[in-house]
Design a protein around this motif. Structure first.
Motif, PDB file in Angstrom:
ATOM      1  N   LEU A   1      -9.433  -1.034  14.028  1.00 49.76           N
ATOM      2  CA  LEU A   1      -8.661   0.158  13.653  1.00 49.76           C
ATOM      3  C   LEU A   1      -7.286   0.252  14.323  1.00 49.76           C
ATOM      4  CD1 LEU A   1     -11.200   3.122  13.299  1.00 49.76           C
ATOM      5  CD2 LEU A   1      -9.902   1.960  11.510  1.00 49.76           C
ATOM      6  N   PRO A   2      -7.129  -0.145  15.593  1.00 48.65           N
ATOM      7  CA  PRO A   2      -5.799  -0.036  16.204  1.00 48.65           C
ATOM      8  C   PRO A   2      -4.710  -0.829  15.478  1.00 48.65           C
ATOM      9  CG  PRO A   2      -7.470  -0.326  17.895  1.00 48.65           C
ATOM     10  CD  PRO A   2      -8.147  -0.540  16.585  1.00 48.65           C
ATOM     11  N   LYS A   3      -5.097  -1.850  14.708  1.00 43.52           N
ATOM     12  CA  LYS A   3      -4.114  -2.661  13.993  1.00 43.52           C
ATOM     13  C   LYS A   3      -3.889  -2.173  12.556  1.00 43.52           C
ATOM     14  CE  LYS A   3      -5.145  -6.955  16.487  1.00 43.52           C
ATOM     15  NZ  LYS A   3      -5.574  -8.380  16.343  1.00 43.52           N
ATOM     16  N   ALA A   4      -4.547  -1.074  12.193  1.00 42.66           N
ATOM     17  CA  ALA A   4      -4.501  -0.610  10.804  1.00 42.66           C
ATOM     18  C   ALA A   4      -3.387   0.401  10.587  1.00 42.66           C
ATOM     19  CB  ALA A   4      -5.838   0.013  10.423  1.00 42.66           C
ATOM     20  N   GLU A   5      -2.976   0.506   9.331  1.00 42.10           N
ATOM     21  CA  GLU A   5      -2.092   1.580   8.880  1.00 42.10           C
ATOM     22  C   GLU A   5      -2.984   2.650   8.275  1.00 42.10           C
ATOM     23  OE1 GLU A   5       1.710   3.323   8.188  1.00 42.10           O
ATOM     24  OE2 GLU A   5       1.302   1.377   9.112  1.00 42.10           O
TER      25      GLU A   5
ATOM     26  N   PRO B   1       0.828  -1.209   0.000  1.00 38.17           N
ATOM     27  CA  PRO B   1       0.000   0.000   0.000  1.00 38.17           C
ATOM     28  C   PRO B   1       0.858   1.252   0.000  1.00 38.17           C
ATOM     29  CG  PRO B   1      -0.792  -1.564   1.631  1.00 38.17           C
ATOM     30  CD  PRO B   1       0.519  -2.089   1.150  1.00 38.17           C
ATOM     31  N   THR B   2       0.434   2.234  -0.807  1.00 33.98           N
ATOM     32  CA  THR B   2       1.223   3.456  -0.960  1.00 33.98           C
ATOM     33  C   THR B   2       0.299   4.622  -1.255  1.00 33.98           C
ATOM     34  OG1 THR B   2       3.064   2.178  -1.884  1.00 33.98           O
ATOM     35  CG2 THR B   2       3.094   4.544  -2.261  1.00 33.98           C
ATOM     36  N   ALA B   3       0.559   5.760  -0.620  1.00 32.15           N
ATOM     37  CA  ALA B   3      -0.161   6.996  -0.918  1.00 32.15           C
ATOM     38  C   ALA B   3       0.846   8.050  -1.338  1.00 32.15           C
ATOM     39  CB  ALA B   3      -0.952   7.471   0.299  1.00 32.15           C
ATOM     40  N   ILE B   4       0.446   8.924  -2.259  1.00 30.95           N
ATOM     41  CA  ILE B   4       1.331   9.990  -2.704  1.00 30.95           C
ATOM     42  C   ILE B   4       0.483  11.196  -3.099  1.00 30.95           C
ATOM     43  CG2 ILE B   4       1.437   9.336  -5.144  1.00 30.95           C
ATOM     44  CD1 ILE B   4       4.543   9.817  -4.890  1.00 30.95           C
ATOM     45  N   ASN B   5       1.004  12.388  -2.832  1.00 31.38           N
ATOM     46  CA  ASN B   5       0.265  13.625  -3.095  1.00 31.38           C
ATOM     47  C   ASN B   5       0.534  14.159  -4.502  1.00 31.38           C
ATOM     48  OD1 ASN B   5      -0.854  13.711  -0.478  1.00 31.38           O
ATOM     49  ND2 ASN B   5       0.988  14.708   0.317  1.00 31.38           N
ATOM     50  N   ASP B   6      -0.384  15.027  -4.943  1.00 34.04           N
ATOM     51  CA  ASP B   6      -0.215  15.806  -6.171  1.00 34.04           C
ATOM     52  C   ASP B   6       0.013  14.963  -7.420  1.00 34.04           C
ATOM     53  OD1 ASP B   6      -0.540  18.307  -4.873  1.00 34.04           O
ATOM     54  OD2 ASP B   6       1.524  18.180  -4.140  1.00 34.04           O
TER      55      ASP B   6
ATOM     56  N   TYR C   1      -7.453   3.137   5.367  1.00 33.61           N
ATOM     57  CA  TYR C   1      -6.861   2.213   6.344  1.00 33.61           C
ATOM     58  C   TYR C   1      -6.588   0.867   5.657  1.00 33.61           C
ATOM     59  CZ  TYR C   1      -8.802   5.534   9.751  1.00 33.61           C
ATOM     60  OH  TYR C   1      -9.115   6.671  10.460  1.00 33.61           O
ATOM     61  N   THR C   2      -5.432   0.298   5.950  1.00 30.90           N
ATOM     62  CA  THR C   2      -5.098  -1.025   5.415  1.00 30.90           C
ATOM     63  C   THR C   2      -4.635  -1.942   6.538  1.00 30.90           C
ATOM     64  OG1 THR C   2      -2.760  -0.534   4.964  1.00 30.90           O
ATOM     65  CG2 THR C   2      -4.359   0.006   3.233  1.00 30.90           C
ATOM     66  N   TRP C   3      -4.811  -3.249   6.330  1.00 32.83           N
ATOM     67  CA  TRP C   3      -4.377  -4.273   7.281  1.00 32.83           C
ATOM     68  C   TRP C   3      -3.498  -5.278   6.538  1.00 32.83           C
ATOM     69  CZ3 TRP C   3      -8.912  -1.769   7.521  1.00 32.83           C
ATOM     70  CH2 TRP C   3      -9.348  -1.293   8.762  1.00 32.83           C
TER      71      TRP C   3
ATOM     72  N   PRO D   1      -2.827  -3.116  -3.027  1.00 34.69           N
ATOM     73  CA  PRO D   1      -2.649  -4.432  -3.657  1.00 34.69           C
ATOM     74  C   PRO D   1      -3.849  -5.335  -3.380  1.00 34.69           C
ATOM     75  CG  PRO D   1      -0.726  -3.828  -2.309  1.00 34.69           C
ATOM     76  CD  PRO D   1      -1.821  -2.857  -1.982  1.00 34.69           C
ATOM     77  N   HIS D   2      -4.041  -6.324  -4.226  1.00 35.60           N
ATOM     78  CA  HIS D   2      -5.226  -7.165  -4.128  1.00 35.60           C
ATOM     79  C   HIS D   2      -5.268  -8.000  -2.856  1.00 35.60           C
ATOM     80  CE1 HIS D   2      -2.297 -10.030  -5.949  1.00 35.60           C
ATOM     81  NE2 HIS D   2      -2.917 -10.893  -5.183  1.00 35.60           N
ATOM     82  N   TYR D   3      -4.124  -8.246  -2.235  1.00 37.56           N
ATOM     83  CA  TYR D   3      -4.108  -9.149  -1.071  1.00 37.56           C
ATOM     84  C   TYR D   3      -4.330  -8.403   0.253  1.00 37.56           C
ATOM     85  CZ  TYR D   3       0.589  -7.422  -0.020  1.00 37.56           C
ATOM     86  OH  TYR D   3       1.653  -6.616   0.296  1.00 37.56           O
ATOM     87  N   VAL D   4      -4.492  -7.084   0.210  1.00 38.81           N
ATOM     88  CA  VAL D   4      -4.543  -6.269   1.425  1.00 38.81           C
ATOM     89  C   VAL D   4      -5.990  -5.886   1.762  1.00 38.81           C
ATOM     90  CG1 VAL D   4      -3.892  -4.037   2.431  1.00 38.81           C
ATOM     91  CG2 VAL D   4      -2.206  -5.375   1.145  1.00 38.81           C
TER      92      VAL D   4
END
Length: 408
Positions: free
Chosen positions: A197-201, A23-28, A173-175, A214-217
């Motif tokens: 939620l406490p276990k999430a990114e 999992p990845t986030a990016i701005n702009d 949120y991802t796990w 990704p498909h497995y997340v």
């Protein structure tokens, strides 16, 4: 428009995601112009979806986290006004209710939105490759809080790119937990969100940002205030799925044998061993499979990786010459010929059958390098093998597929 803009951002995205594996986030990732254009085109999608009249297909509407597709009937009789934004229309339609709306297969309603999205992601496909299951687009809209259908993951091989248009922020949120990763796709959804939620990114997303999943997340989004997001499915099919798809296309395209000698002899039922060499010609089958797979991939390439072809437009007749044509920058015009009497030109995923012309390849090469050609230049180049009717028919088909621009 330069369709390789934002190359550096996509290279950073690709590296940061470990080649599309985490999992990845990016701005702009999006420009202000992208956001404005996509918002406008999504409004067009809604109207074209309602025009189609199949109100039970390809849409989900949630009110207070409950599926409520009866609202779609009301939408059909109370459409967004010409000067109204999607947000203004939504607030008028749903009032103070918490609502969410999902519309699938956007590319089947709006060629302009597809072109814009393909332009945005062109550098990604240059880096990561074109998925053999193709690209498809959908959008989420609303102020629904957490995704109504719970913590979930996508079908195997379906990688997701979420492009957030705003105007308000969204939290994602991802796990990535081994025991969850082992669960078969689409077989379990979790609704105990507060407990998990406490276990999430957490990934805070602002307007113009993008998120890769990704498909497995397992994942879920939280959208407390109104926002719009376009999702691109980047689909890597299993080998079994692709083989069956190509086999089905071979079956559809097959013609009955034209000569007596092509019929098979009866099978001798007194023996238990089949004469496979007499029943199946492995060379013929392999060639059919390769040719059909090549055609499928060529069609994808002509449509910048999008699985569904462009929507054919009823544009009427061509303008009277003189006019010039140029191809859409992101969509190459590609040849795929299987028979001796006709040439097939792939244009935005559409098959355009034309008479053979030895000069057609060089003409398409000129268009694919970005050259604009006048109708007179087209005639001069393709004569004498094509007459005026052939020329008009070819250009008309390209125009209806919205694979070219025409300037009078």
């Amino acid at each position: 428009m330069n369709h390789y803009r934002n190359t550096e951002i996509w290279e950073e995205f690709y590296t940061k995601s470990a080649q599309l594996t985490k999992p990845t986030a990016i701005n702009d990732v999006l420009s202000d112009e992208d956001v404005t254009e996509l918002q406008q085109q999504l409004k067009t999608v809604i109207n074209k979806f309602l025009d189609k009249g199949e109100l039970h297909k390809g849409i989900k509407v949630y009110i207070n986290h409950e599926l409520n597709n009866a609202k779609v009937e009301e939408m059909a009789s109370d459409r967004p006004g010409s000067e109204e934004t999607i947000e203004q229309w939504s607030m008028r339609l749903f009032g103070n209710q918490k609502f969410g709306m999902v519309v699938n297969s956007l590319e089947t309603f709006n060629n302009e939105l597809t072109e814009r999205m393909c332009t945005i992601v062109a550098p990604l496909l240059q880096k990561a490759g074109m998925p053999l299951g193709g690209l498809s687009f959908l959008f989420f809209m609303g102020n629904y809080g957490f995704t109504p259908f719970g913590i979930h993951k996508e079908a195997k091989g379906e990688e997701g790119f979420l492009f957030h248009l705003g105007p308000n922020n969204k939290d994602f949120y991802t796990w990535n937990i081994e025991e969850y990763n082992q669960i078969e796709h689409n077989t379990e959804v979790f609704h105990e969100i507060d407990a998990m939620l406490p276990k999430a990114e957490k990934y805070p997303l602002q307007a113009k940002s993008a998120m890769f999943i990704p498909h497995y997340v397992y994942h879920i989004a939280n959208t407390e205030a109104f926002s719009l997001s376009v999702v691109m499915d980047y689909i890597n099919p299993s080998r079994d799925y692709l083989e069956k798809k190509i086999a089905s296309q071979i079956a559809i395209s097959e013609e009955p044998p034209k000569i007596r000698g092509s019929y098979l002899s009866p099978v001798n039922t007194r023996t238990q061993t089949l004469n496979w060499s007499a029943l199946l010609n492995s060379d013929t089958w392999e060639n059919k499979y390769k040719n059909t797979l090549e055609k499928y991939i060529t069609k994808l390439k002509s449509n910048a990786g999008v699985l569904n072809p462009s929507v054919s437009q009823n544009k009427g007749g061509l303008p009277n010459p003189p006019f010039t044509i140029s191809r859409k920058a992101i969509f190459p015009l590609l040849e795929h010929t299987e028979e001796s009497s006709k040439t097939c030109v792939m244009a935005r995923g559409n098959e355009i059958q034309v008479k053979n012309n030895p000069k057609l390849t060089s003409l398409l090469n000129k268009l694919n390098t970005g050259k604009s050609l006048s109708f007179q230049e087209l005639q001069n180049h393709l004569a004498p093998d094509w007459d005026l009717i052939d020329m008009f028919d070819f250009v008309s088909q390209l125009w209806r597929a919205e694979a070219i621009n025409i300037v009078e």
